[in-house]
Design an enzyme around this catalytic site. Structure first.
Site, PDB file in Angstrom:
ATOM      1  N   ASP A  31      21.178  18.062  31.451  1.00  0.00           N
ATOM      2  CA  ASP A  31      19.883  17.471  31.792  1.00  0.00           C
ATOM      3  C   ASP A  31      19.649  16.254  30.891  1.00  0.00           C
ATOM      4  O   ASP A  31      19.898  16.287  29.687  1.00  0.00           O
ATOM      5  CB  ASP A  31      18.768  18.508  31.588  1.00  0.00           C
ATOM      6  CG  ASP A  31      17.467  18.083  32.238  1.00  0.00           C
ATOM      7  OD1 ASP A  31      17.029  18.747  33.193  1.00  0.00           O
ATOM      8  OD2 ASP A  31      16.872  17.071  31.775  1.00  0.00           O
ATOM      9  N   ASN A  87      12.326  25.324  39.624  1.00  0.00           N
ATOM     10  CA  ASN A  87      10.958  24.940  39.967  1.00  0.00           C
ATOM     11  C   ASN A  87      10.912  24.626  41.455  1.00  0.00           C
ATOM     12  O   ASN A  87      11.763  23.897  41.962  1.00  0.00           O
ATOM     13  CB  ASN A  87      10.531  23.715  39.148  1.00  0.00           C
ATOM     14  CG  ASN A  87      10.488  24.016  37.660  1.00  0.00           C
ATOM     15  OD1 ASN A  87      10.010  25.070  37.253  1.00  0.00           O
ATOM     16  ND2 ASN A  87      11.009  23.105  36.860  1.00  0.00           N
ATOM     17  N   GLY A  93       6.036  22.048  39.246  1.00  0.00           N
ATOM     18  CA  GLY A  93       6.495  20.837  38.561  1.00  0.00           C
ATOM     19  C   GLY A  93       7.846  20.341  39.033  1.00  0.00           C
ATOM     20  O   GLY A  93       8.540  19.634  38.293  1.00  0.00           O
ATOM     21  N   GLN A  94       8.253  20.698  40.260  1.00  0.00           N
ATOM     22  CA  GLN A  94       9.538  20.188  40.758  1.00  0.00           C
ATOM     23  C   GLN A  94       9.472  18.679  40.925  1.00  0.00           C
ATOM     24  O   GLN A  94       8.592  18.163  41.623  1.00  0.00           O
ATOM     25  CB  GLN A  94       9.903  20.849  42.096  1.00  0.00           C
ATOM     26  CG  GLN A  94      11.284  20.408  42.591  1.00  0.00           C
ATOM     27  CD  GLN A  94      11.711  21.081  43.898  1.00  0.00           C
ATOM     28  OE1 GLN A  94      10.947  21.832  44.503  1.00  0.00           O
ATOM     29  NE2 GLN A  94      12.941  20.803  44.307  1.00  0.00           N
ATOM     30  N   HIS A 100      17.991  22.931  42.271  1.00  0.00           N
ATOM     31  CA  HIS A 100      18.730  22.959  41.001  1.00  0.00           C
ATOM     32  C   HIS A 100      18.246  24.122  40.153  1.00  0.00           C
ATOM     33  O   HIS A 100      17.070  24.468  40.170  1.00  0.00           O
ATOM     34  CB  HIS A 100      18.580  21.638  40.237  1.00  0.00           C
ATOM     35  CG  HIS A 100      17.164  21.169  40.043  1.00  0.00           C
ATOM     36  ND1 HIS A 100      16.430  20.583  41.051  1.00  0.00           N
ATOM     37  CD2 HIS A 100      16.345  21.215  38.968  1.00  0.00           C
ATOM     38  CE1 HIS A 100      15.231  20.279  40.594  1.00  0.00           C
ATOM     39  NE2 HIS A 100      15.140  20.649  39.331  1.00  0.00           N
ATOM     40  N   HIS A 102      17.997  25.309  36.249  1.00  0.00           N
ATOM     41  CA  HIS A 102      18.078  24.924  34.839  1.00  0.00           C
ATOM     42  C   HIS A 102      18.698  26.101  34.080  1.00  0.00           C
ATOM     43  O   HIS A 102      18.211  27.232  34.187  1.00  0.00           O
ATOM     44  CB  HIS A 102      16.681  24.689  34.258  1.00  0.00           C
ATOM     45  CG  HIS A 102      15.890  23.596  34.919  1.00  0.00           C
ATOM     46  ND1 HIS A 102      15.702  22.357  34.336  1.00  0.00           N
ATOM     47  CD2 HIS A 102      15.212  23.549  36.091  1.00  0.00           C
ATOM     48  CE1 HIS A 102      14.940  21.610  35.121  1.00  0.00           C
ATOM     49  NE2 HIS A 102      14.631  22.305  36.192  1.00  0.00           N
TER      50      HIS A 102
END
Ligand code: DGP
Length: 114
Positions: A31, A87, A93-94, A100, A102
């Site tokens: 990230d 998310n 909060g995407q 994806h 995390h």
């Protein structure tokens, strides 16, 4: 045609990323804005916008993502544990509309998340 997401551009090698794993179905990379000492994003190469967009045809690839997450965690030696987060949608909060996961590790992670 809709504009490519930033993650599709990473898949297509149009923008760089620190790739930690790749196979026919998925890609994993660091990230750009890490929230923990280990912060890897694991994504399907297939364009699925979010959990909300997963269909029956995606079940194999989504299951595969978790097998890959486990493999990466073992390779990175995350013996102390890790967290896998996705998310979905605005309230979560995407930011990037490409599914994806995390993979976060390397520090004590608070619960519940914010
Ligand atoms: P989310 O909020 O769940 O949609 O997370 C999107 C994540 O993607 C966020 O942690 C930052 C990361 N990100 C955004 N743009 C880039 C990029 O260009 N490269 C990399 N490596 N990560 C990115």
């Amino acid at each position: 045609m809709a504009e490519k997401t930033i993650f599709k551009k990473i898949i297509d090698r149009e923008i760089p990323a620190k790739i930690v794993y790749e196979d026919d179905l998925c890609l994993a990379f660091e990230d750009v804005n890490p929230q923990a000492p280990t912060h890897v994003l694991v994504i399907p190469k297939r364009e699925i916008a979010s959990v909300d967009d997963v269909t029956e045809e995606d079940e194999e690839v989504v299951g595969h993502l978790f097998a890959v997450i486990k493999k990466i965690a073992a390779e990175l030696g995350l013996a102390g544990g890790y967290r896998v987060v996705t998310n979905c949608g605005r309230d979560a909060g995407q930011e990037v509309m490409h599914l994806h996961f995390h993979l976060l590790a390397g520090r004590k992670l608070a619960w519940p998340p914010g």
